[in-house]
Design a protein around this motif. Structure first.
Motif, mmCIF file in Angstrom:
data_model
loop_
_atom_site.group_PDB
_atom_site.id
_atom_site.type_symbol
_atom_site.label_atom_id
_atom_site.label_comp_id
_atom_site.label_asym_id
_atom_site.label_seq_id
_atom_site.Cartn_x
_atom_site.Cartn_y
_atom_site.Cartn_z
ATOM 1 N N HIS A 1 -2.005 -5.373 10.368
ATOM 2 C CA HIS A 1 -0.426 -6.490 9.880
ATOM 3 C C HIS A 1 -0.605 -5.424 8.489
ATOM 4 N N VAL A 2 -1.391 -5.702 7.672
ATOM 5 C CA VAL A 2 -2.235 -5.822 6.298
ATOM 6 C C VAL A 2 -1.924 -4.019 6.337
ATOM 7 N N GLU A 3 -2.656 -3.919 7.215
ATOM 8 C CA GLU A 3 -2.808 -1.720 7.106
ATOM 9 C C GLU A 3 -2.307 -1.288 7.035
ATOM 10 N N TRP A 4 -0.356 -1.483 8.319
ATOM 11 C CA TRP A 4 0.371 -1.112 8.371
ATOM 12 C C TRP A 4 0.801 -0.368 7.181
ATOM 13 N N TYR A 5 1.321 -1.995 6.371
ATOM 14 C CA TYR A 5 1.906 -1.635 5.540
ATOM 15 C C TYR A 5 0.917 -0.844 4.343
ATOM 16 N N LEU A 6 -0.155 -1.228 4.013
ATOM 17 C CA LEU A 6 -0.965 -0.615 2.921
ATOM 18 C C LEU A 6 -0.618 1.217 2.844
ATOM 19 N N SER A 7 -0.537 1.610 4.853
ATOM 20 C CA SER A 7 -0.927 2.743 4.295
ATOM 21 C C SER A 7 0.604 3.114 4.222
ATOM 22 N N ARG A 8 1.907 1.926 3.791
ATOM 23 C CA ARG A 8 3.066 2.957 3.834
ATOM 24 C C ARG A 8 2.945 2.992 2.505
ATOM 25 N N GLY A 9 2.017 2.403 1.316
ATOM 26 C CA GLY A 9 2.628 2.141 -0.352
ATOM 27 C C GLY A 9 2.681 0.306 -0.784
ATOM 28 N N VAL A 10 2.711 -0.110 0.401
ATOM 29 C CA VAL A 10 3.380 -1.405 -0.016
ATOM 30 C C VAL A 10 2.185 -2.059 -0.525
ATOM 31 N N ASP A 11 2.137 -2.914 -1.810
ATOM 32 C CA ASP A 11 1.355 -4.196 -2.445
ATOM 33 C C ASP A 11 1.434 -5.133 -1.404
ATOM 34 N N ILE A 12 0.816 -5.464 -0.412
ATOM 35 C CA ILE A 12 0.763 -6.528 0.460
ATOM 36 C C ILE A 12 -0.634 -7.795 0.434
ATOM 37 N N THR A 13 -0.197 -8.730 0.318
ATOM 38 C CA THR A 13 -1.315 -9.653 0.504
ATOM 39 C C THR A 13 -0.419 -10.988 1.751
ATOM 40 N N ALA A 14 -1.639 -11.386 2.709
ATOM 41 C CA ALA A 14 -1.231 -12.486 3.891
ATOM 42 C C ALA A 14 -1.984 -13.368 3.227
ATOM 43 N N LYS B 1 -10.401 -5.724 -1.368
ATOM 44 C CA LYS B 1 -10.371 -7.522 -0.798
ATOM 45 C C LYS B 1 -9.255 -8.145 -1.575
ATOM 46 N N GLY B 2 -9.022 -9.489 -1.349
ATOM 47 C CA GLY B 2 -8.287 -9.935 -1.472
ATOM 48 C C GLY B 2 -6.666 -9.836 -0.957
ATOM 49 N N ARG B 3 -6.734 -9.152 -0.090
ATOM 50 C CA ARG B 3 -5.210 -8.550 0.914
ATOM 51 C C ARG B 3 -5.455 -10.049 1.923
ATOM 52 N N ALA B 4 -6.434 -10.951 2.525
ATOM 53 C CA ALA B 4 -6.197 -11.801 2.662
ATOM 54 C C ALA B 4 -6.332 -13.074 1.950
ATOM 55 N N MET B 5 -5.501 -14.331 1.971
ATOM 56 C CA MET B 5 -5.477 -15.202 0.569
ATOM 57 C C MET B 5 -5.573 -16.562 1.378
ATOM 58 N N ASN C 1 0.012 -17.504 -9.553
ATOM 59 C CA ASN C 1 -0.909 -16.802 -9.648
ATOM 60 C C ASN C 1 -1.008 -15.772 -9.236
ATOM 61 N N SER C 2 -2.032 -16.316 -8.593
ATOM 62 C CA SER C 2 -2.747 -15.265 -7.904
ATOM 63 C C SER C 2 -1.968 -13.665 -6.891
ATOM 64 N N GLY D 1 -0.422 -12.732 -8.527
ATOM 65 C CA GLY D 1 1.144 -11.772 -9.836
ATOM 66 C C GLY D 1 2.427 -12.390 -10.072
ATOM 67 N N ILE D 2 2.801 -13.239 -9.354
ATOM 68 C CA ILE D 2 4.102 -14.261 -8.989
ATOM 69 C C ILE D 2 4.952 -14.902 -10.498
ATOM 70 N N ASP D 3 5.084 -13.999 -11.221
ATOM 71 C CA ASP D 3 5.981 -15.157 -12.405
ATOM 72 C C ASP D 3 6.588 -15.749 -12.139
ATOM 73 N N SER D 4 7.067 -16.995 -11.626
ATOM 74 C CA SER D 4 8.203 -18.223 -11.159
ATOM 75 C C SER D 4 7.722 -19.409 -11.353
ATOM 76 N N ILE D 5 8.235 -20.351 -11.823
ATOM 77 C CA ILE D 5 8.462 -21.581 -12.338
ATOM 78 C C ILE D 5 8.727 -22.664 -10.929
ATOM 79 N N TYR D 6 9.930 -22.206 -10.174
ATOM 80 C CA TYR D 6 10.299 -22.514 -9.031
ATOM 81 C C TYR D 6 9.382 -23.355 -7.952
ATOM 82 N N SER D 7 9.748 -24.615 -8.012
ATOM 83 C CA SER D 7 9.178 -25.707 -7.249
ATOM 84 C C SER D 7 10.512 -25.764 -6.264
#
Length: 236
Positions: free
Chosen positions: A123-136, A188-192, A212-213, A215-221
């Motif tokens: 699943h990660v590879e599928w999106y990476l091959s399409r230029g998507v910055d993905i983290t599972a 590395k770090g694509r699966a957290m 933070n890990s 890279g999301i700038d949000s204070i939503y809780s």
């Protein structure tokens, strides 16, 4: 602005006709592992593919042109724009549809079985091959409580439940081995790994560390509700 999108993947995902059917061993043995879960607008269940209400809705062009969900690309032919399919490294490739490719009026859709597992690594590879910055985000929960929850709501057949849980753990282990912080390969770090109990205990502090890990700038809780509480005896 849709710069960040979230997909929720359960292992497994979907159901066999009804929650009761999920635990039918005859159905459960046919639960497939698919390569990827594609964007929602490009997704369709295979058993719905012949419904007139579905056939009247054609797949968005983005499903073919950006997600490369097209049997023609998979067969190594040119895309609808006339450009040969390319991988992220510029090489020619045979794009996959993530699952079964739709044909005819279902062209541009990925067709999924009623119930399935998603292989996190592919699943990660599928999106990476399409230029998507993905983290599972691999969310883990206390094993015994997770099992109780599954048996209470999703499956009351002990053998089927244990087999599905074992397969899910294998899929998660593989993803962490390949894409975790200590992964053996690139990206590395694509699966957290995230702990449900840790989140329920520390709440905002834990959530903001995850933000933070990623890279999301949000204070939503959100309002936190501990789903484990109902499975823990007050007498213990």
């Amino acid at each position: 602005d849709r710069s960040i999108e979230i997909q929720h993947l359960s292992l497994p995902w979907g159901m066999w006709f009804s929650p009761k059917g999920n635990c039918n061993p005859e159905y459960a043995k046919h639960t497939e592992v698919v390569e990827a879960l594609v964007p929602e607008e490009c997704f369709r269940f295979e058993h719905e593919a012949s419904w007139p209400s579905r056939l009247n809705v054609t797949a968005p062009e983005l499903c073919r042109e950006e997600a490369h969900i097209s049997v023609w690309n998979v067969w190594g032919k040119k895309s609808l724009s006339g450009q040969a399919a390319k991988s992220s490294e510029g090489r020619g490739t045979s794009w996959s549809c993530g699952s079964k490719c739709g044909l005819g009026l279902n062209a541009g859709y990925a067709l999924y079985p009623r119930r399935f597992f998603v292989n996190i690594s592919s699943h990660v590879e599928w999106y990476l091959s399409r230029g998507v910055d993905i983290t599972a985000i691999v969310s883990v929960r206390d094993r015994s409580i997770s099992h109780r929850g599954k048996m209470r709501v999703h499956c009351k057949n002990e053998t089927v439940a244990l087999n599905e849980e074992s397969k899910a753990r294998d899929i998660m282990r593989e993803a962490l081995k390949i894409y975790g912080n200590n992964g053996k390969y690139g990206n590395k770090g694509r699966a957290m790994l995230v702990s449900y109990e840790g989140l329920m205990s520390l709440k905002d502090e834990y959530l903001f560390e995850v933000y933070n890990s990623l890279g999301i700038d949000s204070i939503y809780s959100p309002e936190f509700h501990d789903g484990n509480e109902k499975y823990v005896s007050k007498n213990n």
